[in-house]
Structures are given as structure tokens and as C-alpha cells.
Design a protein around this motif. Sequence first.
Motif, PDB file in Angstrom:
ATOM      1  N   VAL A  84      -6.590  -0.864 -21.483  1.00 18.65           N
ATOM      2  CA  VAL A  84      -6.366   0.131 -22.542  1.00 18.65           C
ATOM      3  C   VAL A  84      -5.762  -0.587 -23.759  1.00 18.65           C
ATOM      4  O   VAL A  84      -4.747  -1.275 -23.629  1.00 18.65           O
ATOM      5  CB  VAL A  84      -5.410   1.235 -22.036  1.00 18.65           C
ATOM      6  N   GLY A  85      -6.397  -0.422 -24.933  1.00 15.64           N
ATOM      7  CA  GLY A  85      -5.932  -1.154 -26.119  1.00 15.64           C
ATOM      8  C   GLY A  85      -6.236  -2.633 -25.942  1.00 15.64           C
ATOM      9  O   GLY A  85      -5.377  -3.493 -26.107  1.00 15.64           O
ATOM     10  N   CYS A  86      -7.504  -2.913 -25.615  1.00 20.96           N
ATOM     11  CA  CYS A  86      -7.909  -4.267 -25.194  1.00 20.96           C
ATOM     12  C   CYS A  86      -8.047  -5.233 -26.357  1.00 20.96           C
ATOM     13  O   CYS A  86      -8.363  -6.400 -26.142  1.00 20.96           O
ATOM     14  CB  CYS A  86      -9.221  -4.192 -24.416  1.00 20.96           C
ATOM     15  N   GLY A  87      -7.854  -4.768 -27.612  1.00 23.80           N
ATOM     16  CA  GLY A  87      -8.081  -5.655 -28.753  1.00 23.80           C
ATOM     17  C   GLY A  87      -9.538  -6.091 -28.756  1.00 23.80           C
ATOM     18  O   GLY A  87     -10.441  -5.294 -28.490  1.00 23.80           O
ATOM     19  N   ASN A  88      -9.786  -7.383 -29.009  1.00 23.65           N
ATOM     20  CA  ASN A  88     -11.184  -7.845 -29.021  1.00 23.65           C
ATOM     21  C   ASN A  88     -11.666  -8.252 -27.630  1.00 23.65           C
ATOM     22  O   ASN A  88     -12.739  -8.847 -27.496  1.00 23.65           O
ATOM     23  CB  ASN A  88     -11.389  -8.968 -30.044  1.00 23.65           C
ATOM     24  N   GLY A 139       0.735  -3.869 -25.106  1.00 20.17           N
ATOM     25  CA  GLY A 139       0.891  -3.756 -26.560  1.00 20.17           C
ATOM     26  C   GLY A 139       0.477  -2.405 -27.115  1.00 20.17           C
ATOM     27  O   GLY A 139       0.125  -2.296 -28.291  1.00 20.17           O
ATOM     28  N   VAL A 140       0.507  -1.365 -26.298  1.00 21.10           N
ATOM     29  CA  VAL A 140       0.035  -0.044 -26.746  1.00 21.10           C
ATOM     30  C   VAL A 140       1.156   0.999 -26.759  1.00 21.10           C
ATOM     31  O   VAL A 140       1.229   1.832 -27.666  1.00 21.10           O
ATOM     32  CB  VAL A 140      -1.130   0.471 -25.854  1.00 21.10           C
ATOM     33  N   LEU A 141       2.047   0.957 -25.771  1.00 28.53           N
ATOM     34  CA  LEU A 141       3.008   2.056 -25.588  1.00 28.53           C
ATOM     35  C   LEU A 141       3.810   2.363 -26.851  1.00 28.53           C
ATOM     36  O   LEU A 141       4.012   3.530 -27.189  1.00 28.53           O
ATOM     37  CB  LEU A 141       3.962   1.746 -24.422  1.00 28.53           C
ATOM     38  N   LEU A 163     -13.439  -3.477 -35.810  1.00 29.59           N
ATOM     39  CA  LEU A 163     -13.516  -4.936 -35.948  1.00 29.59           C
ATOM     40  C   LEU A 163     -13.424  -5.591 -34.569  1.00 29.59           C
ATOM     41  O   LEU A 163     -14.153  -6.540 -34.265  1.00 29.59           O
ATOM     42  CB  LEU A 163     -12.407  -5.449 -36.864  1.00 29.59           C
ATOM     43  N   PHE A 164     -12.521  -5.078 -33.726  1.00 25.49           N
ATOM     44  CA  PHE A 164     -12.394  -5.649 -32.383  1.00 25.49           C
ATOM     45  C   PHE A 164     -13.682  -5.450 -31.589  1.00 25.49           C
ATOM     46  O   PHE A 164     -14.085  -6.318 -30.812  1.00 25.49           O
ATOM     47  CB  PHE A 164     -11.204  -5.039 -31.641  1.00 25.49           C
ATOM     48  N   LEU A 165     -14.345  -4.322 -31.795  1.00 26.17           N
ATOM     49  CA  LEU A 165     -15.614  -4.078 -31.094  1.00 26.17           C
ATOM     50  C   LEU A 165     -16.651  -5.147 -31.482  1.00 26.17           C
ATOM     51  O   LEU A 165     -17.302  -5.726 -30.607  1.00 26.17           O
ATOM     52  CB  LEU A 165     -16.133  -2.670 -31.420  1.00 26.17           C
ATOM     53  N   ILE A 210     -10.981  -0.217 -23.704  1.00 27.13           N
ATOM     54  CA  ILE A 210     -11.089   0.818 -24.730  1.00 27.13           C
ATOM     55  C   ILE A 210     -10.160   0.440 -25.875  1.00 27.13           C
ATOM     56  O   ILE A 210      -9.021   0.003 -25.652  1.00 27.13           O
ATOM     57  CB  ILE A 210     -10.781   2.239 -24.197  1.00 27.13           C
ATOM     58  N   ASP A 211     -10.669   0.565 -27.091  1.00 25.35           N
ATOM     59  CA  ASP A 211      -9.867   0.252 -28.274  1.00 25.35           C
ATOM     60  C   ASP A 211     -10.565   0.881 -29.480  1.00 25.35           C
ATOM     61  O   ASP A 211     -11.760   0.671 -29.688  1.00 25.35           O
ATOM     62  CB  ASP A 211      -9.762  -1.272 -28.461  1.00 25.35           C
ATOM     63  N   PRO A 212      -9.830   1.655 -30.272  1.00 23.37           N
ATOM     64  CA  PRO A 212     -10.480   2.339 -31.401  1.00 23.37           C
ATOM     65  C   PRO A 212     -10.879   1.430 -32.569  1.00 23.37           C
ATOM     66  O   PRO A 212     -11.577   1.880 -33.468  1.00 23.37           O
ATOM     67  CB  PRO A 212      -9.432   3.366 -31.855  1.00 23.37           C
ATOM     68  N   TYR A 216     -10.071 -10.246 -25.276  1.00 19.89           N
ATOM     69  CA  TYR A 216      -9.727 -11.572 -24.731  1.00 19.89           C
ATOM     70  C   TYR A 216      -9.336 -11.505 -23.255  1.00 19.89           C
ATOM     71  O   TYR A 216      -9.868 -12.234 -22.418  1.00 19.89           O
ATOM     72  CB  TYR A 216      -8.591 -12.228 -25.547  1.00 19.89           C
ATOM     73  N   HIS A 217      -8.395 -10.575 -22.944  1.00 21.58           N
ATOM     74  CA  HIS A 217      -7.916 -10.543 -21.547  1.00 21.58           C
ATOM     75  C   HIS A 217      -8.999 -10.049 -20.587  1.00 21.58           C
ATOM     76  O   HIS A 217      -8.959 -10.377 -19.402  1.00 21.58           O
ATOM     77  CB  HIS A 217      -6.647  -9.672 -21.438  1.00 21.58           C
ATOM     78  N   MET A 218      -9.960  -9.271 -21.077  1.00 25.72           N
ATOM     79  CA  MET A 218     -11.047  -8.804 -20.196  1.00 25.72           C
ATOM     80  C   MET A 218     -11.836  -9.987 -19.644  1.00 25.72           C
ATOM     81  O   MET A 218     -12.245  -9.997 -18.485  1.00 25.72           O
ATOM     82  CB  MET A 218     -11.978  -7.859 -20.948  1.00 25.72           C
ATOM     83  N   LEU A 226     -12.866   3.871 -28.094  1.00 23.93           N
ATOM     84  CA  LEU A 226     -12.179   5.138 -27.809  1.00 23.93           C
ATOM     85  C   LEU A 226     -10.688   4.908 -27.697  1.00 23.93           C
ATOM     86  O   LEU A 226     -10.247   3.832 -27.272  1.00 23.93           O
ATOM     87  CB  LEU A 226     -12.616   5.682 -26.443  1.00 23.93           C
ATOM     88  N   GLY A 227      -9.898   5.925 -28.001  1.00 25.73           N
ATOM     89  CA  GLY A 227      -8.463   5.893 -27.709  1.00 25.73           C
ATOM     90  C   GLY A 227      -8.236   6.428 -26.294  1.00 25.73           C
ATOM     91  O   GLY A 227      -9.065   7.183 -25.767  1.00 25.73           O
ATOM     92  N   ILE A 228      -7.125   6.071 -25.702  1.00 22.63           N
ATOM     93  CA  ILE A 228      -6.788   6.497 -24.330  1.00 22.63           C
ATOM     94  C   ILE A 228      -6.802   8.020 -24.200  1.00 22.63           C
ATOM     95  O   ILE A 228      -7.183   8.569 -23.162  1.00 22.63           O
ATOM     96  CB  ILE A 228      -5.421   5.908 -23.889  1.00 22.63           C
ATOM     97  N   GLU A 229      -6.435   8.712 -25.277  1.00 22.51           N
ATOM     98  CA  GLU A 229      -6.344  10.168 -25.214  1.00 22.51           C
ATOM     99  C   GLU A 229      -7.707  10.830 -24.999  1.00 22.51           C
ATOM    100  O   GLU A 229      -7.790  11.995 -24.630  1.00 22.51           O
ATOM    101  CB  GLU A 229      -5.655  10.714 -26.482  1.00 22.51           C
ATOM    102  N   LYS A 230      -8.797  10.062 -25.178  1.00 16.49           N
ATOM    103  CA  LYS A 230     -10.155  10.610 -25.004  1.00 16.49           C
ATOM    104  C   LYS A 230     -10.631  10.534 -23.548  1.00 16.49           C
ATOM    105  O   LYS A 230     -11.685  11.088 -23.207  1.00 16.49           O
ATOM    106  CB  LYS A 230     -11.146   9.831 -25.885  1.00 16.49           C
TER     107      LYS A 230
END
Length: 323
Positions: A128-132, A196-198, A155-157, A150-152, A134-136, A178-182
Motif C-alpha cells: 500500500v503506497g508502493c511508490g514506483n 511511509g503512508v500512515l 508518475l510512479f505508475l 496501490i499508489d495514486p 521498488y520494494h515490490m 488507487l488509494g487504500i480507501e478504494k
Amino acid sequence: MFDFSDFYQLIAKNRLQNWLNVLPAQLTEWQNQPHGDLPKWMRVLKKIPMDAPSTIDLKDSVTIGTEDELPAGQRAKIENLLRAFHPWRKGPYNVHGINIDTEWRSDWKWDRVLPHISPLKGRYVLDVGCGNGYHMWRMLGEGAELTVGIDPSELFLVQFEAIRRMMGNDQRAHLLPLGIEKLPELKAFDTVFSMGVLYHRRSPLDHLIQLKNQLVKNGELVLETLVIDGDENAVLVPFSRYAQMHNVYFFPSAKALKVWLEKVGFVDVRIVDECVTTIDEQRTTDWMTHNSLPDYLDPNDPSKTVEGYPAPKRAILVARNPD
Ligand SMILES: Nc1ncnc2c1ncn2[C@@H]1O[C@H](C[S@+](CC[C@H]([NH3+])C(=O)[O-])CC(=O)[O-])[C@@H](O)[C@H]1O
């Protein structure tokens, strides 16, 4: 504009299939919104080759192919295309010898996280909030079966898709804008990361509940966020900006965060790491030429931000969903 059909086909056959009840409508709505520079970036993206490289390392770094695999002219062309996606914040990546030296040493965060989490081999992972993303890639390097980020940020997409093309269109990693709320209550991931999201969430306990709702029974949450020093009751709510960041809300102590996780129903909650972010980990580079952490600290006292708050310190907590 963007084609998510590969992902729909993939999840139609696996335990994420219930997501198809809402996801296509949400992503169609996203497609229909105006997207600033995205059409321009998409034209650049399509020029990036999709050939599978001779070698990929995801275990110790994110390294795609080798320098001598491509003629110098083609490498220079790829570098120019990738530079069109400035600023590169999360990384580093090495692509055919092109070293994308990003603002963040995201690999250092990964080195702090990895020793403390359940092995990812064979797991379904949500970042959640994966940025571009990297960690995936590093999660795949640890043997994860599938990583969904997921990350809104648009540019990161495109940065993620550029890397994915150069991996030979790898289908084990997918980023959705998408944002987590979706997200509906999927209860389908073995491990959920929120790093880095909370502090960007106005309602942090709701964020923790939303994360819990994505986990299978006994699934693991890996939570990383900015914290302050203090006891179970310590929390900072910056009046306006923090280290020049907008949209920041709650900075609990690690101990308070542990209580919050228990309060929403997580068990076996462990604080596994706490460390102050150094100016070697977050800084201006050739691939991210804007201001960075050194500019956000008080020049006379680097233990404080320019606003007078404690300088950035991050904690990692690991917890189990018993439900
Ligand atoms: N509602 C939301 N839902 C999902 N993502 C969001 C939301 N709001 C913002 N974001 C995204 O969360 C990410 C936070 S950055 C951490 C990246 C990576 N995880 C890292 O640990 O290096 C930390 C930072 O730069 O402050 C950004 O990519 C936002 O677009």
C-alpha cells in the motif's frame, strides 16, 4: 489510456477474483479523469523496449540486464527516455548499466525490514503506497508469488511500467493507481505492507483497519511510518507542514502505534526497528534534482526540522491478523 486487462485476467483465476466486482468500474472512472502529464509520459513509455533481458537480479538489488548487452547508442536512448520521468524518488535501479540514483536509498529500508518478516516465498503480497514499486521487485526477489501495489501517483505508475517493460513485461507485479480507501475487504493477501503512508492518513486507526481487512487469517502486516520519541500516549500532530511535507497528520511514538494496532485487533505486535533518517538515505541526486532532506532540517540544529519538530525518525512494526 492504460490497459489493466492483463491484471483482470490474472485475478479472475485466483483468490483475488472478488475484487473484479468493483475494480474495473473504479479503474474506468480513473481512466476518464483528466491526468495532467500522463498522456505525454505514456507516449514516452511506449518507446521503452519490452525485450526480456539476459539477467535480472532482484534478490540483492534491482538490476536489469548488463551494460554490454546493448549498443551504447541504444543505452543512451533508453537513459533519455527514463529521464523524462524525473523526479525518480524511490530506488536505486540499475538498467543495462544505467544507474538510476534515486532520492531515496529504498534498499536500505528493505534491509531493515527483511530480517524481521515471515518469508515471502509463495505469498500474495499487497504494498500500500508502493511508490514506483521498488520494494515490490525486492519482494519478488524473496520468492513472492504475486505483488500488487496501490499508489495514486501517476508518475510512479509510469516509472513502474517502464521498469516492468524492461523486465520483459513481468506479470508477477502489478501497480494500480488507487488509494487504500478504494479497496473492498479482500481478506486475500498473506502479507500487507504499508510503508511511509500512515502519517499521510487523516484517520490512522481507520487506515489500520483497512489494512487488516486485506489480510487472510494469520496474515502479516508490515507497518513503517514516521514516529516520535515517547511513551504509549505520545503523538505529534504537526500544525501545518512537517519537513516541508503537506498532508501530514499523526506521528505517534512506536509504543503508541503498538497500542493502536492492538486496539484494532492485531496480535503479536512487535516493534522491530527504529532509526533516524540520515541525509545519506534521502538526498538530492542527478535523477531527483529538487530539494531533499538536507534542505528540510534546521541548518543550526539537524536534530530538528525547519519547522522545529524532531527530525524524521522511522519505526517498523510487524503484527498478525488473528481473524
Ligand atoms: N491514500 C493512499 N493510498 C495509498 N497510497 C497513498 C495514499 N496517499 C498517498 N499514498 C502514497 O504513499 C506513498 C508514500 S511514500 C512511501 C513509498 C514507499 N512505500 C516507501 O516506503 O519507500 C513516502 C513519502 O514520500 O512521504 C506515496 O507514493 C504516495 O503517493
